[in-house]
Every structure is written in C-alpha cells, then in structure tokens.
Design an enzyme around this catalytic site. Structure first.
Site, PDB file in Angstrom:
ATOM      1  N   PHE A 122       0.815  -1.219   0.000  1.00 49.55           N
ATOM      2  CA  PHE A 122       0.000   0.000   0.000  1.00 49.55           C
ATOM      3  C   PHE A 122       0.844   1.262   0.000  1.00 49.55           C
ATOM      4  O   PHE A 122       0.339   2.340  -0.306  1.00 49.55           O
ATOM      5  CB  PHE A 122      -0.949  -0.009   1.208  1.00 49.55           C
ATOM      6  CG  PHE A 122      -0.371   0.617   2.447  1.00 49.55           C
ATOM      7  CD1 PHE A 122       0.585  -0.051   3.188  1.00 49.55           C
ATOM      8  CD2 PHE A 122      -0.765   1.875   2.860  1.00 49.55           C
ATOM      9  CE1 PHE A 122       1.137   0.525   4.327  1.00 49.55           C
ATOM     10  CE2 PHE A 122      -0.221   2.462   3.996  1.00 49.55           C
ATOM     11  CZ  PHE A 122       0.733   1.792   4.724  1.00 49.55           C
ATOM     12  N   LYS A 123       2.125   1.152   0.344  1.00 46.16           N
ATOM     13  CA  LYS A 123       2.961   2.355   0.366  1.00 46.16           C
ATOM     14  C   LYS A 123       3.042   3.022  -1.005  1.00 46.16           C
ATOM     15  O   LYS A 123       3.288   4.220  -1.108  1.00 46.16           O
ATOM     16  CB  LYS A 123       4.339   2.031   0.924  1.00 46.16           C
ATOM     17  CG  LYS A 123       4.274   1.737   2.421  1.00 46.16           C
ATOM     18  CD  LYS A 123       5.650   1.578   3.048  1.00 46.16           C
ATOM     19  CE  LYS A 123       5.534   1.443   4.559  1.00 46.16           C
ATOM     20  NZ  LYS A 123       4.925   0.170   4.987  1.00 46.16           N
TER      21      LYS A 123
END
Ligand SMILES: *Cc1c(COP(=O)(O)O)cnc(C)c1O
Length: 479
Positions: A122-123
């Site tokens: 998700f970064k």
C-alpha cells in the site's frame, strides 16, 4: 492552507505552505507538521464525491490541503498518479481503474485492496504521488534532492519505484545485505535507472538506520548534498492516504447516512492517522480498528492510556515485518489532536519519549476524551496470522498477506451489528511467500509481470556498515 508543528515553533515565524514542507521531514523544533485546521466536508460535497473516479476524488481532497499549486497542475499530477496502468496488479476479475477495488468477503465484511501498485504494497498509494510532487516542485524551484533512506523491504522499493527516472531526484537506499527476501531484493536491485542507487550494508537494518542518522546529523554535508528523506512522517504521504478512506466508504455504502468501520494493519501509525483525519473532516467513520502484531506498543496505548516505546532490543522480528516497530513515528500527530492541539502538552510528553521514557495519560482530562476519537485496538501473533490466513482462504478462497491477516483477526473482535467493516489490504501475499507456504502449504500466486524477476540482472553496491563509506559514495555520484 497553512501548516503548524505539533511542537508549536511555527507560531513565531510565518507558517509554511504545502510546498514548503513537502521536501522536508521534521519541523525545525522536532515536531511533525499538520494543517492548522482540518477542512470540513459538507453533505453536498460528500454527495458529489460519491460518484467520482479515484483520481478526481483525490484532486478534491488534495485541493482542501494544497493551495500553492495551481488546480490544473494538481489535476494532472493526480491523473498521472492514480491511473489504472499504475495499479494494474489486481486480482483476476477486479477492475484496475478502480485503483482500490473493494471486495465483499461476506455480508458486512469487506477488503479494500491497496496493494496493486508497482511494488505490491500500500505504500505505493502515497509514494507514487510523492514522486510526482517532488519532480514538479523541484522543477519549479530549479532544485535537486538526494533522498537517503534505510529499508528492510517495503518502504525502499516503494520509494525507488516512485522516484525512478524522475528529474532532479536521486535515491540512495540502504538495505541489510542478504536479509531481505529474494523477491524483495529482486524488486529493488533489478532497477536500472541511473538515479537509483542500491547500497547493501554488511549489517542489520538498525545499522542502515544508524548510518542514515549519522549522515543526516552532519548538517554541513546534509546542506551541501541536499540530503532529503521520504520516511513515513512526510505530511504528503499521510495526505495521499486520506483519499482511500473516502473511496472505501463510498464503495461499501449506498448513502451518506451510513457509517463504516476500518481495520488497519499498523506500524508507524501513518495509514490509520489518515483515517483519523478523514474522520475529523466529517467522513462517517464509526470505529478505527488498530491492529498490531507482537510489537504492540500502540495496542497497549489504546487499551491502557500508557505509551511505552520499546528499545530496539525489545522489538520482535515477526512474520508481519513491516509492522515491527519499537515506537510509532506518526503517533505524535494523533496525540496533538487528543490534547486539544496544545503544543506545550506535546512538548512535555515527547520530552519523556525522546529521553527514552514513556507517558501515561491516566488521571489527565485527555483520557476522558479518547473514546470520542473512535479508536479501538487489538494484537495478533504468528499463530493468529497463520490461522487467519487459513480461515480466510478456506472460507472465501481469498489469499491475504500476513499484515492484512493481523487486521482481519482484530477486525473480528470489533464488529458492530449493521456497520460494515472494511479491512485494508496493505500488501500482496507473494511478498511474504514463506509464511503463506507455512499457513497453506502452497505458493502464493504472483502477478504475471513479476514472473522470474529473481533472474533479472541486479545493480547493487555492497559496503561495510560505515557512514564514511556511504558519504563517499554519495559524493562520487552527485557529480
Ligand atoms: C508499512 C506497512 C504497514 C504499516 O503501516 P503504517 O502506516 O506504518 O502504520 C503495514 N503493512 C504493510 C504491508 C506495510 O508495508
């Protein structure tokens, strides 16, 4: 929109605007930046936003916090960042143009897929925006930046994929030699862009971090070589993450009268801090369910009111390694809000934390305020993780990664009748294949563009754990 520091120093000078704080990390007083107030979202706006595709929704939210980049430029940055081409690694049958597809796991329980970007974590959702913003602002200002970071996996690859080929940006990323998985090494070291430098340090992750600190503490070197960071305290990273709470809310509900809860696998408190801000803006969030692994410093706080950061030696190495933290670097942002945005209180509390101590809010008026913020928490262990991965696979034919499993486990402890629970998926299972193998006795599926990446040529410089050597390397490559 102007920004303030959680420790109050900006009261003395002019408050910075968004572009001023974009390239920096901590405020000069050691605090973290936050907007001077949270913009509110009206009922009419919520109704209008419900129909928007991701990039357009992101633009609406960015515009509430960024007033020093012209709207047309911000729009082209958002469009480029949130395109289906970038988030194409979704599961079969999902629509990549959703950017964050929502899957119904069972009635009332949803998975919001945030890990379909270039590095499958998700970064990417925030780092991709950061890469485009950096390039834009540096071009305008005719400046360059040399990003120096340390990674044990997810952050470094997300940063490199976001910055690869960007003008006026170089990335020097330290990783512990031989300690990342073969997949993670291949992701980072196979990048061939000339502005990306992988440095494998003969040591542990802590050695890498110590080198970054030593180089950054050399003020003259830092200024001369324009050393910058993209760590999780960067305000723009938190800002970018606010968007998917809105997107998830709209996807899981039919009307803006409804509420939802979110379950968030948490480490440095960046992701869930964005959820907290979305809630403060008026998004109807019932609960923010914070999930930790064995490193439960945040769970302890929300259960007891005691914040007790651990030493590096008390930090467990777990099978959800991106949540292996000893203290949560974004937590100060939440405490600032909890204590009524009084920087004097934050200074007092973090004087204890920065001296290696802890603080206890019991007996203060802030403890009574805590429930208003909607947080609940829980922790998950390796055995829970395995059981949850197995359970979700067997019941729903859905394969989830170890961090997402922690959130699933804790989500079940906090479900309310009639309120949808949205679990945030923070990585794809292929990144943590060993534990998937242990839980399911099979290899996780891998998105097809990643077939055989372990065999690609790699570009990495191996070095001793020595700040001097790293500095020399930076000097040689900043010609
Ligand atoms: C970084 C990360 C987390 C923790 O997120 P925070 O914003 O630090 O709380 C959780 N899961 C994965 C897979 C991550 O990479």
């Amino acid at each position: 929109m102007r920004y303030v520091s959680t420790r109050g120093s900006t009261k003395q000078g002019p408050s910075p605007a968004f572009s001023d704080i974009l390239l920096g990390g901590l405020a000069p007083d050691g605090g973290l930046y936050l907007p001077e107030s949270y913009p509110q979202v009206s009922a009419a706006e919520l109704a209008e936003w419900r129909e928007l595709p991701y990039a357009a929704l992101a633009l609406k939210i960015l515009q509430k916090f960024v007033d020093d980049i012209p709207a047309c430029d911000l729009k082209s940055l958002a469009d480029r960042t949130y395109s289906g081409n970038v988030y194409k690694h979704c599961r079969p049958g999902r629509d990549a143009t959703d950017i964050t597809p929502l899957t119904t796991v069972e009635p009332g329980l949803f998975l919001l897929e945030l890990s379909n970007g270039p590095t499958l974590a998700f970064k990417d959702m925030a780092m991709q925006l950061l890469g485009n913003l950096f390039e834009y602002v540096l071009d305008k200002r005719q400046e360059t930046i040399n990003i120096l970071g340390a990674t044990s996996g997810d952050t470094g690859s997300a940063a490199e994929y976001a910055m690869r080929g960007k003008h006026n940006v170089r990335v020097f990323m330290l990783s512990p030699d031989g300690l990342m998985s073969a997949f993670q090494r291949a992701q980072m070291y196979s990048l061939q862009e000339p502005n990306i430098f992988n440095i494998a340090i003969k040591g542990m992750f802590d050695d890498c971090q110590d080198i970054v600190k030593a180089v950054s503490n050399d003020a003259a070197f830092k200024a001369q070589y324009k050393i910058g960071a993209v760590n999780s305290i960067n305000w723009a990273r938190v800002l970018a993450q606010i968007v998917y709470y809105f997107k998830g809310y709209f996807a899981a509900t039919r009307s803006n009268e409804e509420k939802v809860s979110f379950a968030v696998p948490s480490g440095n408190f960046g992701n869930i801090c964005a959820g907290h801000i979305a809630r403060m803006m008026g998004l109807p969030i019932a609960r923010l369910v914070l999930a930790t692994n064995e490193n439960d410093v945040l769970d302890e706080f929300f259960r007891t009111g005691v914040y007790r950061p651990r030493g590096a030696s008390d930090t467990w190495v777990t099978s959800s390694p991106s949540m292996d933290i000893s203290k949560a670097s974004n937590f100060e942002r939440f405490i600032f809000d909890l204590v009524g945005r009084d920087p004097a209180v934050v200074r007092e509390l973090w004087a204890k934390v920065d001296a290696g101590g802890s603080f206890d809010l019991n007996g203060t008026p802030f403890m009574a305020k805590l429930p208003e913020f909607g947080f609940v928490s829980g922790k998950s262990t390796h055995a829970d993780r395995l059981a949850t991965i197995r359970d979700v696979w067997q019941k729903h034919q859905l394969m989830i990664d170890t961090h997402t499993a922690d959130a699933f486990k804790v989500a079940h402890e906090h479900r309310d009748e009639g309120i949808p629970m949205i679990v945030l998926e923070t990585a794809q299972p292929v990144k943590f294949a060993e534990t998937i193998q242990e839980a399911l006795g099979r290899e996780p599926s891998r998105p097809k563009d990643f077939d055989g990446i372990e065999g690609l040529p790699q570009r990495v410089e191996v070095m001793p754990a020595d700040a001097r050597a790293v500095k020399d390397f930076i000097v040689r490559h900043c010609g």
